[in-house]
Design a protein around this motif. Structure first.
Motif, PDB file in Angstrom:
ATOM      1  N   THR A   1     -14.889   4.655   4.375  1.00 35.63           N
ATOM      2  CA  THR A   1     -13.854   3.920   3.649  1.00 35.63           C
ATOM      3  C   THR A   1     -13.597   2.590   4.351  1.00 35.63           C
ATOM      4  O   THR A   1     -13.115   2.555   5.486  1.00 35.63           O
ATOM      5  N   ARG A   2     -13.920   1.508   3.681  1.00 35.33           N
ATOM      6  CA  ARG A   2     -13.713   0.189   4.268  1.00 35.33           C
ATOM      7  C   ARG A   2     -12.323  -0.334   3.898  1.00 35.33           C
ATOM      8  O   ARG A   2     -11.942  -0.321   2.725  1.00 35.33           O
ATOM      9  N   VAL A   3     -11.602  -0.796   4.900  1.00 40.01           N
ATOM     10  CA  VAL A   3     -10.238  -1.288   4.709  1.00 40.01           C
ATOM     11  C   VAL A   3     -10.123  -2.694   5.303  1.00 40.01           C
ATOM     12  O   VAL A   3     -10.458  -2.896   6.473  1.00 40.01           O
ATOM     13  N   VAL A   4      -9.665  -3.636   4.506  1.00 40.74           N
ATOM     14  CA  VAL A   4      -9.297  -4.947   5.035  1.00 40.74           C
ATOM     15  C   VAL A   4      -7.809  -4.902   5.361  1.00 40.74           C
ATOM     16  O   VAL A   4      -6.997  -4.508   4.523  1.00 40.74           O
ATOM     17  N   VAL A   5      -7.464  -5.263   6.590  1.00 41.37           N
ATOM     18  CA  VAL A   5      -6.070  -5.300   7.013  1.00 41.37           C
ATOM     19  C   VAL A   5      -5.636  -6.756   7.146  1.00 41.37           C
ATOM     20  O   VAL A   5      -6.283  -7.544   7.845  1.00 41.37           O
ATOM     21  N   ALA A   6      -4.559  -7.119   6.465  1.00 36.88           N
ATOM     22  CA  ALA A   6      -3.987  -8.465   6.587  1.00 36.88           C
ATOM     23  C   ALA A   6      -3.228  -8.525   7.901  1.00 36.88           C
ATOM     24  O   ALA A   6      -2.144  -7.964   8.032  1.00 36.88           O
ATOM     25  N   MET A   7      -3.792  -9.217   8.899  1.00 38.77           N
ATOM     26  CA  MET A   7      -3.231  -9.255  10.244  1.00 38.77           C
ATOM     27  C   MET A   7      -2.529 -10.599  10.470  1.00 38.77           C
ATOM     28  O   MET A   7      -3.190 -11.623  10.626  1.00 38.77           O
ATOM     29  N   SER A   8      -1.201 -10.570  10.490  1.00 39.81           N
ATOM     30  CA  SER A   8      -0.419 -11.799  10.676  1.00 39.81           C
ATOM     31  C   SER A   8      -0.269 -12.164  12.138  1.00 39.81           C
ATOM     32  O   SER A   8       0.175 -13.268  12.464  1.00 39.81           O
ATOM     33  N   GLY A   9      -0.604 -11.235  13.030  1.00 43.28           N
ATOM     34  CA  GLY A   9      -0.383 -11.448  14.453  1.00 43.28           C
ATOM     35  C   GLY A   9       0.885 -10.803  14.958  1.00 43.28           C
ATOM     36  O   GLY A   9       1.171 -10.837  16.156  1.00 43.28           O
ATOM     37  N   GLY A  10       1.658 -10.198  14.066  1.00 39.79           N
ATOM     38  CA  GLY A  10       2.880  -9.496  14.445  1.00 39.79           C
ATOM     39  C   GLY A  10       2.622  -8.035  14.757  1.00 39.79           C
ATOM     40  O   GLY A  10       1.509  -7.526  14.597  1.00 39.79           O
TER      41      GLY A  10
ATOM     42  N   THR B   1     -10.617 -11.674  -1.751  1.00 36.82           N
ATOM     43  CA  THR B   1     -11.536 -11.728  -0.615  1.00 36.82           C
ATOM     44  C   THR B   1     -11.875 -10.334  -0.119  1.00 36.82           C
ATOM     45  O   THR B   1     -13.034 -10.044   0.229  1.00 36.82           O
ATOM     46  N   ALA B   2     -10.875  -9.456  -0.085  1.00 34.57           N
ATOM     47  CA  ALA B   2     -11.119  -8.076   0.337  1.00 34.57           C
ATOM     48  C   ALA B   2     -12.124  -7.392  -0.578  1.00 34.57           C
ATOM     49  O   ALA B   2     -13.022  -6.661  -0.122  1.00 34.57           O
ATOM     50  N   ARG B   3     -12.000  -7.623  -1.861  1.00 33.09           N
ATOM     51  CA  ARG B   3     -12.973  -7.045  -2.802  1.00 33.09           C
ATOM     52  C   ARG B   3     -14.370  -7.602  -2.535  1.00 33.09           C
ATOM     53  O   ARG B   3     -15.364  -6.872  -2.586  1.00 33.09           O
ATOM     54  N   GLU B   4     -14.450  -8.913  -2.259  1.00 33.22           N
ATOM     55  CA  GLU B   4     -15.752  -9.531  -1.980  1.00 33.22           C
ATOM     56  C   GLU B   4     -16.395  -8.941  -0.728  1.00 33.22           C
ATOM     57  O   GLU B   4     -17.630  -8.903  -0.615  1.00 33.22           O
ATOM     58  N   LEU B   5     -15.560  -8.486   0.213  1.00 31.98           N
ATOM     59  CA  LEU B   5     -16.065  -7.875   1.438  1.00 31.98           C
ATOM     60  C   LEU B   5     -16.437  -6.413   1.243  1.00 31.98           C
ATOM     61  O   LEU B   5     -16.831  -5.740   2.199  1.00 31.98           O
ATOM     62  N   GLY B   6     -16.325  -5.924   0.012  1.00 35.39           N
ATOM     63  CA  GLY B   6     -16.690  -4.537  -0.290  1.00 35.39           C
ATOM     64  C   GLY B   6     -15.681  -3.515   0.173  1.00 35.39           C
ATOM     65  O   GLY B   6     -16.020  -2.337   0.335  1.00 35.39           O
ATOM     66  N   ALA B   7     -14.437  -3.945   0.372  1.00 28.78           N
ATOM     67  CA  ALA B   7     -13.410  -3.016   0.846  1.00 28.78           C
ATOM     68  C   ALA B   7     -12.920  -2.109  -0.271  1.00 28.78           C
ATOM     69  O   ALA B   7     -12.848  -2.515  -1.437  1.00 28.78           O
ATOM     70  N   ASP B   8     -12.551  -0.905   0.097  1.00 29.46           N
ATOM     71  CA  ASP B   8     -11.953   0.030  -0.853  1.00 29.46           C
ATOM     72  C   ASP B   8     -10.487  -0.285  -1.098  1.00 29.46           C
ATOM     73  O   ASP B   8      -9.939   0.086  -2.144  1.00 29.46           O
ATOM     74  N   CYS B   9      -9.839  -0.958  -0.139  1.00 29.44           N
ATOM     75  CA  CYS B   9      -8.420  -1.291  -0.296  1.00 29.44           C
ATOM     76  C   CYS B   9      -8.048  -2.392   0.680  1.00 29.44           C
ATOM     77  O   CYS B   9      -8.783  -2.697   1.628  1.00 29.44           O
ATOM     78  N   LEU B  10      -6.877  -2.983   0.425  1.00 33.43           N
ATOM     79  CA  LEU B  10      -6.256  -3.952   1.318  1.00 33.43           C
ATOM     80  C   LEU B  10      -4.983  -3.320   1.860  1.00 33.43           C
ATOM     81  O   LEU B  10      -4.132  -2.872   1.085  1.00 33.43           O
ATOM     82  N   ALA B  11      -4.856  -3.258   3.183  1.00 27.27           N
ATOM     83  CA  ALA B  11      -3.679  -2.655   3.809  1.00 27.27           C
ATOM     84  C   ALA B  11      -2.830  -3.738   4.462  1.00 27.27           C
ATOM     85  O   ALA B  11      -3.359  -4.682   5.056  1.00 27.27           O
ATOM     86  N   THR B  12      -1.505  -3.608   4.358  1.00 29.70           N
ATOM     87  CA  THR B  12      -0.580  -4.569   4.963  1.00 29.70           C
ATOM     88  C   THR B  12       0.484  -3.822   5.755  1.00 29.70           C
ATOM     89  O   THR B  12       0.614  -2.597   5.671  1.00 29.70           O
ATOM     90  N   GLY B  13       1.271  -4.584   6.506  1.00 25.26           N
ATOM     91  CA  GLY B  13       2.335  -3.997   7.315  1.00 25.26           C
ATOM     92  C   GLY B  13       3.685  -3.976   6.645  1.00 25.26           C
ATOM     93  O   GLY B  13       4.704  -3.834   7.324  1.00 25.26           O
TER      94      GLY B  13
END
Length: 374
Positions: free
Chosen positions: A13-22, A124-136
């Motif tokens: 399962t590929r996950v893109v995580v939006a990392m703000s640095g926090g 962009t997450a979809r273009e990277l082949g991710a199954d989902c985008l995860a955020t905090g």
């Protein structure tokens, strides 16, 4: 099912995580990596790198990019920095200035979630082949009879659902919010357990691109007309004083009016075309009809349908009982059970059924029904 709701192993399962640095997004990335997911960290550069050194309290700035990369290196995931400066300026900063020029009180965090994060980054997450985008974000996602539902965060003090009212059903299908069941203290404990350098990092400011709080400076630079002087009048039109620009006022404001009066005065409305600030007693603030535009629904409600809800009209306000009536072309009317003070155009009206977010829209204008005004 794995912990993100997919019928396959975390490693598949590929996950893109939006990392703000926090701390929040860093914990999401580290937790998912620890669980064996195929995690990719993405940080958005929203400011010119030559201008961010002094932006204490901002997010997505120079130090934040460094912190996100450091966390990614520690937990062993790839990390990418995407230049979204132009997208952010056009979709968020320019709209922020336009909203103030219209005499509104905008919420740039909602526009950022709606455009830069959940439109552009999600693509962009979809273009990277991710199954989902995860955020905090501190919200919860659950499956219900109408599909994926968005619920308040379990900790009422951290709940961010108000800022996500514009999330569409298609986006919600793709999004994941792993921190929704935690409070901030628990998240920081996780950061300490995982050995993250951001475990004690302070939270960013609400308006990330105005870390010093001087939003008027930014707006007047972009829209000089908002700094034009004008009259302060009472609700009958009597001139009481002068102001240095409507940018300095918002509906419900009491302090900083610079007017001597026998009773406290509040900003009742702004008239940007006439450069007027209208003030009156607290009793003049009450409104019980709220007209919304650009309404996003996360439930099945057609034009003409009505539904009992609780509605939040500001992010820090407690929900109040109301009936919402769906209109056409993205409009809706909210009939409040009890008139509420200080409802500002440009803020959002967000509907709930218990903990479930049903949708919301931008406040266009307000009224007080004649029988209540009499």
């Amino acid at each position: 099912m794995n912990s993100l709701g997919f019928d396959k192993a975390p490693s598949a399962t590929r996950v893109v995580v939006a990392m703000s640095g926090g701390v929040d997004s860093s914990v999401v990335a580290a937790m998912l990596a620890e669980q064996g997911y195929d995690v990719i960290g993405v940080t958005l550069q929203l400011y010119d790198q030559g201008e961010v050194a002094a932006r204490k309290g901002a997010c997505c700035a120079g130090q934040d990019i460094y912190d996100a990369r450091t966390v990614a290196d520690k937990v062993g995931i790839p990390h990418y920095v995407l230049d979204y400066e132009s997208k952010f300026r056009d979709a968020v900063v320019e709209e922020f200035a336009d909203s103030y020029a219209r005499g509104e009180t905008p919420i740039p965090c909602v526009m950022c979630n709606k455009t830069v994060k959940f439109r552009d980054l999600l693509a962009t997450a979809r273009e990277l082949g991710a199954d989902c985008l995860a955020t905090g974000h501190y919200v919860q996602r659950a499956m219900g009879t109408e599909g994926a539902e968005l619920l308040r965060g379990r900790d009422p003090g951290r709940d961010q659902s108000y800022f996500l009212f514009s999330t569409t059903r298609d986006q919600l299908d793709y999004l994941r919010f792993p921190l929704g069941h935690l409070d901030k203290a628990a998240t920081r404990r996780e950061a300490e357990r995982l050995g993250l350098i951001v475990k004690d990092k302070p939270d960013s400011q609400d308006i990330c691109f105005v870390p010093d709080g001087d939003y008027a400076r930014i707006v007047t630079k972009l829209r000089p007309d908002t700094a034009q002087a004008g009259e302060i009048v009472d609700i009958d039109g009597t001139v009481l004083g002068r102001h240095d620009g409507i940018i300095h006022y918002t509906v419900g404001q009491r302090r900083g009016l610079g007017i001597a009066a026998a009773e406290p005065l509040y900003v009742v409305r702004l008239e940007p075309n006439r450069r007027r600030v209208v003030v009156g007693p607290k009793s003049a603030l009450g409104r019980d009809l709220v007209h919304l535009r650009e309404v996003n629904w996360l439930t099945d409600l057609k034009a003409g349908d009505s539904r009992r809800v609780s509605v939040k009209l500001r992010s820090a306000q407690m929900p109040t009982p109301a009936t919402v009536i769906a209109g056409v072309d993205g409009a809706a009317v909210v009939q409040l059970d009890t008139p509420q003070p200080g409802i500002a155009p440009g803020q959002a009206g967000v509907f709930y059924d218990g903990d479930r977010l049903l949708g919301g829209g931008w406040i266009a204008r307000t009224e007080l029904q004649p029988e209540l005004a009499a």
